[in-house]
Design a protein around this motif. Structure first.
Motif, PDB file in Angstrom:
ATOM      1  N   LEU A 122       0.816  -1.208   0.000  1.00 32.22           N
ATOM      2  CA  LEU A 122       0.000   0.000   0.000  1.00 32.22           C
ATOM      3  C   LEU A 122       0.855   1.265   0.000  1.00 32.22           C
ATOM      4  CD1 LEU A 122      -2.642  -1.214   2.592  1.00 32.22           C
ATOM      5  CD2 LEU A 122      -2.919  -1.072   0.117  1.00 32.22           C
ATOM      6  N   GLY A 123       2.018   1.208   0.644  1.00 32.72           N
ATOM      7  CA  GLY A 123       2.881   2.388   0.698  1.00 32.72           C
ATOM      8  C   GLY A 123       3.363   2.852  -0.656  1.00 32.72           C
ATOM      9  N   ASN A 124       3.474   1.921  -1.624  1.00 33.72           N
ATOM     10  CA  ASN A 124       3.886   2.313  -2.976  1.00 33.72           C
ATOM     11  C   ASN A 124       2.867   3.220  -3.633  1.00 33.72           C
ATOM     12  OD1 ASN A 124       5.071  -0.491  -2.351  1.00 33.72           O
ATOM     13  ND2 ASN A 124       6.320   0.172  -4.066  1.00 33.72           N
TER      14      ASN A 124
ATOM     15  N   ILE B 189      -6.285  -2.143   7.604  1.00 34.62           N
ATOM     16  CA  ILE B 189      -6.280  -1.278   6.411  1.00 34.62           C
ATOM     17  C   ILE B 189      -6.905  -2.019   5.233  1.00 34.62           C
ATOM     18  CG2 ILE B 189      -4.831   0.052   4.834  1.00 34.62           C
ATOM     19  CD1 ILE B 189      -2.790   0.309   7.100  1.00 34.62           C
ATOM     20  N   ILE B 190      -6.606  -3.309   5.111  1.00 36.15           N
ATOM     21  CA  ILE B 190      -7.249  -4.111   4.063  1.00 36.15           C
ATOM     22  C   ILE B 190      -8.765  -4.142   4.275  1.00 36.15           C
ATOM     23  CG2 ILE B 190      -7.431  -6.449   3.096  1.00 36.15           C
ATOM     24  CD1 ILE B 190      -4.487  -6.856   3.827  1.00 36.15           C
TER      25      ILE B 190
ATOM     26  N   GLY C 150      -2.574  -5.089  -0.636  1.00 33.98           N
ATOM     27  CA  GLY C 150      -2.470  -5.394   0.777  1.00 33.98           C
ATOM     28  C   GLY C 150      -2.421  -6.882   1.060  1.00 33.98           C
ATOM     29  N   LEU C 151      -3.222  -7.652   0.320  1.00 28.98           N
ATOM     30  CA  LEU C 151      -3.323  -9.079   0.610  1.00 28.98           C
ATOM     31  C   LEU C 151      -2.019  -9.827   0.368  1.00 28.98           C
ATOM     32  CD1 LEU C 151      -6.884 -10.088  -0.668  1.00 28.98           C
ATOM     33  CD2 LEU C 151      -6.052 -10.150   1.686  1.00 28.98           C
ATOM     34  N   ASP C 152      -1.356  -9.582  -0.774  1.00 30.48           N
ATOM     35  CA  ASP C 152      -0.152 -10.384  -1.017  1.00 30.48           C
ATOM     36  C   ASP C 152       0.982 -10.008  -0.075  1.00 30.48           C
ATOM     37  OD1 ASP C 152       0.362  -8.019  -2.325  1.00 30.48           O
ATOM     38  OD2 ASP C 152       0.358  -8.869  -4.326  1.00 30.48           O
ATOM     39  N   SER C 153       0.995  -8.772   0.419  1.00 32.33           N
ATOM     40  CA  SER C 153       1.957  -8.432   1.472  1.00 32.33           C
ATOM     41  C   SER C 153       1.597  -9.167   2.763  1.00 32.33           C
ATOM     42  CB  SER C 153       1.975  -6.920   1.722  1.00 32.33           C
ATOM     43  OG  SER C 153       2.460  -6.220   0.593  1.00 32.33           O
ATOM     44  N   GLN C 154       0.296  -9.268   3.033  1.00 35.25           N
ATOM     45  CA  GLN C 154      -0.155  -9.951   4.250  1.00 35.25           C
ATOM     46  C   GLN C 154       0.114 -11.458   4.173  1.00 35.25           C
ATOM     47  OE1 GLN C 154      -0.792  -8.532   6.867  1.00 35.25           O
ATOM     48  NE2 GLN C 154      -2.443  -9.395   8.067  1.00 35.25           N
ATOM     49  N   PHE C 155      -0.019 -12.039   2.981  1.00 33.95           N
ATOM     50  CA  PHE C 155       0.287 -13.463   2.822  1.00 33.95           C
ATOM     51  C   PHE C 155       1.708 -13.753   3.297  1.00 33.95           C
ATOM     52  CE2 PHE C 155      -2.713 -13.585  -1.096  1.00 33.95           C
ATOM     53  CZ  PHE C 155      -3.817 -13.629  -0.260  1.00 33.95           C
TER      54      PHE C 155
END
Length: 637
Positions: free
Chosen positions: A57-59, A136-137, A417-422
């Motif tokens: 998300l920061g990108n 956030i997601i 967000g999801l793939d970072s969370q994975f």
């Protein structure tokens, strides 16, 4: 014995210790090189998982704002330098470390038992981040569902709005001429008498756009501060539950299932970004937004300010997700001879290019928003949550077929967000697997679901009416100094205590022998430049510390104290584990410290066939204590 019970070493694909269970982990398949831990099904699974972890998300919301704030296009100069000097060296180091030992972020510290607390710090910080990141997601999910309406609910001041809500700026008062004299009057008097305001004298009422009031009053139901917890916002709690259900469902077979899902979650956001960029570029005023972002307003003199370089370094550092433990965990499932060098460069360049590309997509639309509302771009741009959930949704609501564009934008945020969370949750389950391998093989699905349920329950405080203050507080403390401290100790431990040249020899066992010139840059960064930069950033962050705020809302003293307690809880394990290791070692104090600063007896490649002559001494951890280190030729560098 060491702090953790560790699995026995294996020969290539065959078990060396017959006491180990013959049951395979869900991570492993018959085609894997490492049948005990498993490997990625193919190179694409790994690379896309790494890209998905780094690109988050920061990108989309932080980098574009920092670029404008720090001189526009000129900011790319320190940003690129910091990538080369700090980001890439740390990224390459962590990928190599995880791949060489095939261990997660705690167990990999067999390399330097004294510093095992650094790995624990990384895992605890990742746990805190996983809690608020999924919130956030959940916000993105809520806005995604809210987009399924003919008229976007934040497109106008509806029943939830107050008297300060307005789609345009409202004039409060100004100067005008009456009977040849200049007078100051409110705007209602001026309009009733058909008078005209003098240029440069207009004052506007303090108004809020519908999207801002919708975010605060409807989506968050935000309270007045951290002191006022309020109730759990039920629809955000349901969105949070859904987001954790998605994460649990994707990770139920570990990397074998998540490695397939990332083909969609990592790649599809680029398609959406391209669609948003093309649409944004065709809008009136888009050029103003682009110039605001990286055009004629670029200010090269900004490079003389230390703050610009600090922002570039911290953005690179956090964007690449170094020192979070995730890079070590994901790389630990690589095959031993995978080219981690080329992987590190590819992922880092992709991450930074995505940040720049996202900026064009975001600011082209914001430029149109400024054009429509007859305001400068600077007044519609804000950082963090406001850019993602206020300014950009406001801009999208002004487009034809606005629900479609809103859906695409928030679907993109959801996937980012999801793939970072994975990867973050995979870091936690990898840690559990390294500590309890037999239990994890039998109970992977229940343990993964249990982790998700526990983190969901811990995250409920973040979906109360004061939830946004908790999200901001955790982000302010845990995702700051803790990571910097871990990174500084990581590079000092590996380069100066374990031995930088020894570590290079370890890498060459995986990617092949390289010429001396190949390593000149990496030695220069690992030995001098990167540690110095990290120390400078850490000291700068401590010196310039300010109490956390959310907008204009100040945090109470107890809230700041809670923040300090969280960061202390994260880093306290570094000295605690060091003291425990020294206490368990043999000899006088000096001898104990020296023993704990050497690799454990079971440090080396996971599989026997990869150890070669350099690590032929490696023993099963069940048969020898970690601190009993045999003499190795060329150990001291």
């Amino acid at each position: 014995m060491g702090m953790l019970s560790l699995p026995g070493f294996l020969s290539c694909g065959k078990k060396k210790d017959f006491s180990l269970s013959n049951e395979k982990d869900a991570h492993a398949s018959d085609s894997d090189e490492n049948l005990e831990r498993g490997n990625w099904s193919n190179k694409g699974d790994y690379l896309l998982s790494m890209v998905g972890y780094a690109v988050g998300l920061g990108n989309v919301w932080r980098f574009p704002y920092l670029t404008y704030q720090n001189g526009g296009g000129a900011f790319l100069i320190p940003y690129t330098l910091m990538l080369a000097l700090a980001g890439l060296p740390l990224f390459f180091m962590e990928c190599s470390l995880g791949q060489f030992a095939s261990l997660g972020p705690i167990s990999v510290w067999r390399i330097l038992p004294l510093f095992q607390g650094v790995g624990i710090t990384m895992v605890i910080i990742s746990t805190f981040v996983a809690i608020y990141y999924n919130v956030i997601i959940a916000y993105a999910l809520y806005y995604l569902f809210a987009s399924f309406q003919k008229v976007l609910p934040w497109s106008d001041c509806f029943s939830w709005a107050d008297e300060f809500c307005s789609k345009t700026r409202l004039v409060s008062d100004c100067n005008t001429t009456l009977d040849g004299e200049i007078i100051h009057a409110n705007y209602s008097f001026i309009t009733s008498n058909n008078l005209t305001c003098m240029n440069g004298t207009i004052n506007y009422k303090p108004v809020q756009f519908p999207s801002e009031q919708y975010w605060n009053k409807v989506a968050l139901q935000r309270s007045s501060g951290l002191d006022e917890t309020g109730n759990i916002v039920w629809y955000l709690a349901l969105c949070l539950l859904l987001s954790w259900m998605i994460v649990g469902a994707v990770l139920f077979k570990g990397i074998k299932s998540s490695g397939k899902v990332v083909y969609f979650t990592a790649l599809f956001p680029y398609i959406i970004l391209l669609i948003l960029l093309v649409r944004g570029a065709t809008l009136e005023g888009a050029l103003d937004g682009i110039e605001y972002y990286i055009g004629r307003q670029s200010n090269i003199t900004k490079l003389m300010e230390a703050e610009v370089w600090k922002d570039a370094a911290t953005q690179i550092f956090y964007s690449l997700s170094v020192a979070w433990g995730g890079l070590v965990a994901l790389s630990s499932y690589n095959k031993f001879h995978n080219n981690c060098y080329s992987d590190a460069i590819l992922v880092c360049v992709t991450n930074c290019a995505t940040s720049v590309f996202a900026g064009f997509a975001i600011f082209s639309v914001l430029g149109h928003m400024a054009f429509v509302s007859e305001r400068p771009v600077s007044e519609v741009v804000d950082s963090g949550f406001d850019l993602a959930f206020v300014a950009y949704p406001e801009a999208l609501s002004k487009l034809p077929v606005s629900p479609l564009w809103s859906f695409l934008f928030f679907f993109m945020l959801l996937l980012l967000g999801l793939d970072s969370q994975f990867a973050t949750i995979e870091t936690l389950t990898t840690t559990i697997q390294d500590i309890y391998p037999e239990v994890m093989k039998k109970l992977r699905i229940p343990i993964t679901l249990g982790v998700c349920i526990l983190l969901f329950l811990l995250g409920l405080v973040c979906v109360t009416q004061a939830g946004i203050y908790w999200v901001n507080l955790i982000d302010h403390f845990c995702a700051g100094w803790g990571i910097l401290i871990a990174a500084v100790l990581e590079i000092i431990g590996i380069v100066y205590i374990y031995g930088g040249n020894r570590f290079i020899e370890d890498i060459e066992m995986m990617i092949g022998k390289k010429k001396c010139l190949f390593w000149v840059w990496w030695r220069m960064c690992w030995f001098f430049l990167t540690p110095a930069l990290l120390m400078a950033i850490l000291i700068w962050s401590l010196v310039t510390f300010s109490t956390p705020t959310y907008g204009s809302v100040l945090y109470p003293a107890w809230g700041t104290a809670v923040g300090w307690c969280m960061i202390i809880f994260c880093v306290i394990w570094i000295p605690i584990i060091a003291i425990l290791k020294i206490a368990k070692a043999e000899g006088n104090l000096r001898q104990r410290i020296v023993r704990c600063c050497r690799p454990a007896a079971n440090w080396g490649p996971y599989l026997e066939c990869h150890r070669g002559e350099r690590y032929s001494h490696v023993v099963d951890p069940k048969k020898k204590k970690e601190h009993e280190i045999p003499t190795v030729s060329g150990f001291v560098y």
